[in-house]
Design an enzyme around this catalytic site. Structure first.
Site, PDB file in Angstrom:
ATOM      1  N   SER A 193       0.837  -1.203   0.000  1.00  0.00           N
ATOM      2  CA  SER A 193       0.000   0.000   0.000  1.00  0.00           C
ATOM      3  C   SER A 193       0.870   1.250   0.000  1.00  0.00           C
ATOM      4  O   SER A 193       1.935   1.282   0.636  1.00  0.00           O
ATOM      5  CB  SER A 193      -0.859   0.000   1.268  1.00  0.00           C
ATOM      6  OG  SER A 193      -1.444   1.265   1.456  1.00  0.00           O
TER       7      SER A 193
ATOM      8  N   GLY B 130      -5.499   8.873  11.957  1.00  0.00           N
ATOM      9  CA  GLY B 130      -4.582   8.181  11.039  1.00  0.00           C
ATOM     10  C   GLY B 130      -4.587   8.727   9.634  1.00  0.00           C
ATOM     11  O   GLY B 130      -3.720   8.386   8.827  1.00  0.00           O
TER      12      GLY B 130
ATOM     13  N   LYS C  82       2.011  -3.376   6.685  1.00  0.00           N
ATOM     14  CA  LYS C  82       2.426  -3.565   5.289  1.00  0.00           C
ATOM     15  C   LYS C  82       3.936  -3.373   5.153  1.00  0.00           C
ATOM     16  O   LYS C  82       4.623  -4.101   4.428  1.00  0.00           O
ATOM     17  CB  LYS C  82       1.678  -2.579   4.379  1.00  0.00           C
ATOM     18  CG  LYS C  82       0.203  -2.901   4.215  1.00  0.00           C
ATOM     19  CD  LYS C  82       0.010  -4.119   3.331  1.00  0.00           C
ATOM     20  CE  LYS C  82      -1.417  -4.596   3.268  1.00  0.00           C
ATOM     21  NZ  LYS C  82      -1.587  -5.812   2.472  1.00  0.00           N
TER      22      LYS C  82
ATOM     23  N   TYR D 201      -1.958  -0.334  10.365  1.00  0.00           N
ATOM     24  CA  TYR D 201      -2.154  -0.941   9.046  1.00  0.00           C
ATOM     25  C   TYR D 201      -0.935  -0.692   8.161  1.00  0.00           C
ATOM     26  O   TYR D 201      -0.362  -1.617   7.575  1.00  0.00           O
ATOM     27  CB  TYR D 201      -3.412  -0.375   8.378  1.00  0.00           C
ATOM     28  CG  TYR D 201      -3.468  -0.662   6.905  1.00  0.00           C
ATOM     29  CD1 TYR D 201      -3.657  -1.955   6.441  1.00  0.00           C
ATOM     30  CD2 TYR D 201      -3.303   0.367   5.967  1.00  0.00           C
ATOM     31  CE1 TYR D 201      -3.677  -2.227   5.085  1.00  0.00           C
ATOM     32  CE2 TYR D 201      -3.326   0.104   4.609  1.00  0.00           C
ATOM     33  CZ  TYR D 201      -3.513  -1.194   4.165  1.00  0.00           C
ATOM     34  OH  TYR D 201      -3.517  -1.471   2.826  1.00  0.00           O
TER      35      TYR D 201
END
Ligand code: UDP
Length: 366
Positions: free
Chosen positions: A144, A313, A172, A168
């Protein structure tokens, strides 16, 4: 012991190597299901594993209807379950893996970090160990552009320093580092890591699209559910960012462009061993309000919205420079934000309550 199965599929007989059996993790999900169609259309055998945590097996009847071919096998399993995963590799001669299975909501991940690390990182290490045990050394990894975090605007290329700002994004980035270490340790591996911005849109047939099982976390599916009457109003998360209209700017990548890139990646798995990272994207930023007005035009009604505080975020802008992948593989995105909105709306209009309730009328024309 490494096992390499090198047998070109008929339509790829000109290339030196092509994987004929591809395992797609998360193959029932949004990008996964579109990838299945793309790979079936190009002659691959497709095997899927999915735990249906954010998807439904009903998607496969539609995948098969579009492609005119069956997915070879579908297994309901959690990729952290190495015993179950191993049984899949025992049963099929997997040549390459496309790894999507992960949780993907950056904001939610700030509230449940362990859940995110457990699935995204633990799932990837379980997959790698299983691949290793079965001699499978080729992987396309769905990463991502969130790994760049708040990079301060301007198109991001692969040399932009990473600064993951959510669990998140960190998950990644950790997976990318694990994959790089694996490639350094074992020169037999080829890992192609694709970092993409916001995938959106739907297959032009309207048969498959984005159908989150819970409240949509992403802008496009939320907008589509407002447009179809399932939700009352869109909440715009902040209008005080340093962008043209104050709302967040993103590079919306049509899912059909994204899956073409994954299929092209499979063609390049034999180019050069090691880990290779590419950004995908269109290089164009659209604000939340740009998307609202483009979607309103696509669906023929204005979308009611309220501006609410920023989402934890979030960052002001993620726009991608994808020139490296165009230079090396000739891939570039060809679809616009209007295409994204038109196709997302077609899917939602034909499937107002998603796959489950539309199961009896998946072929409706529109
Ligand atoms: N967004 C919004 N309302 C929503 C969902 C998203 O205003 O209900 C905004 C979000 O703050 C961001 C943009 O839309 O600026 C794209 O968000 P999305 O979740 O689709 O993708 P992400 O940026 O998280 O990858």
């Amino acid at each position: 012991m490494a096992r390499r199965n090198r047998w070109p599929t008929p339509e790829r007989a000109g290339s030196s190597w092509a994987p004929s059996t591809v395992l797609v993790t998360g193959g029932a999900g949004f990008i996964g299901s579109h990838t299945c169609v793309e790979l079936l259309d190009h002659g691959y055998e497709v095997i899927v594993v999915d735990d249906y945590s954010n998807s439904t097996p009903q998607v496969f009847a539609r995948v098969e209807r579009i492609a005119g071919r069956f997915v070879g096998a579908v297994y309901e399993l959690d990729i952290r379950d190495r015993r179950a995963l191993s049984a899949v590799f025992d049963r099929h001669n997997v040549d390459a893996v496309v790894h999507f299975a992960s949780h993907k909501a950056g904001s939610l991940s700030t509230r449940m970090p362990v859940h995110y690390y457990d699935t995204n990182v633990g799932g990837t290490t379980a997959l790698l160990r299983t691949m290793h045990d079965h001699g499978v050394r080729r992987l396309v990894y769905a990463s991502s552009c969130w790994v760049y975090g708040d990079a301060g605007g301007g198109p991001l290329d692969e040399t932009t320093p990473v600064r993951p700002g959510t669990p998140y994004a960190s998950s990644k980035w950790i997976c990318e580092q694990i994959l790089a270490d694996v490639c350094r340790r074992d020169p037999e591996y080829t890992v192609l890591c694709l970092r993409y911005p916001v995938p959106a849109g739907a297959h032009p047939s309207g048969l498959i699209g984005e159908d989150p099982r819970h409240t949509p976390q992403n802008l496009l599916p939320y907008l589509a559910q407002v447009a179809v009457g399932r939700r009352e109003r869109l909440a715009v998360f902040g209008d005080d960012y340093p962008t043209s209209d104050g709302t967040g700017v993103r590079d919306y990548l049509h899912v059909m462009d994204a899956v073409e890139a994954h299929r092209v990646a499979l063609d390049h798995l034999d180019d050069e061993p090691g880990m290779h990272v590419y950004n995908l994207g269109g290089g164009t930023g659209s604000s939340v309000l740009d998307v609202v007005s483009t979607f309103s035009r696509a669906c023929g009604r204005s979308i009611p919205y309220d501006v609410v505080p920023r989402r934890p975020g979030d960052v002001a802008e993620i726009v991608v420079d994808a020139r490296a992948v165009e230079r090396d593989w000739g891939w570039r995105s060809t679809r616009s934000l209007s295409d994204v909105c038109r196709d997302a709306w077609r899917f939602q209009r034909l499937n107002p309550r998603g796959y489950v309730d539309s199961a009896r009328r998946p072929g409706t024309k529109g």
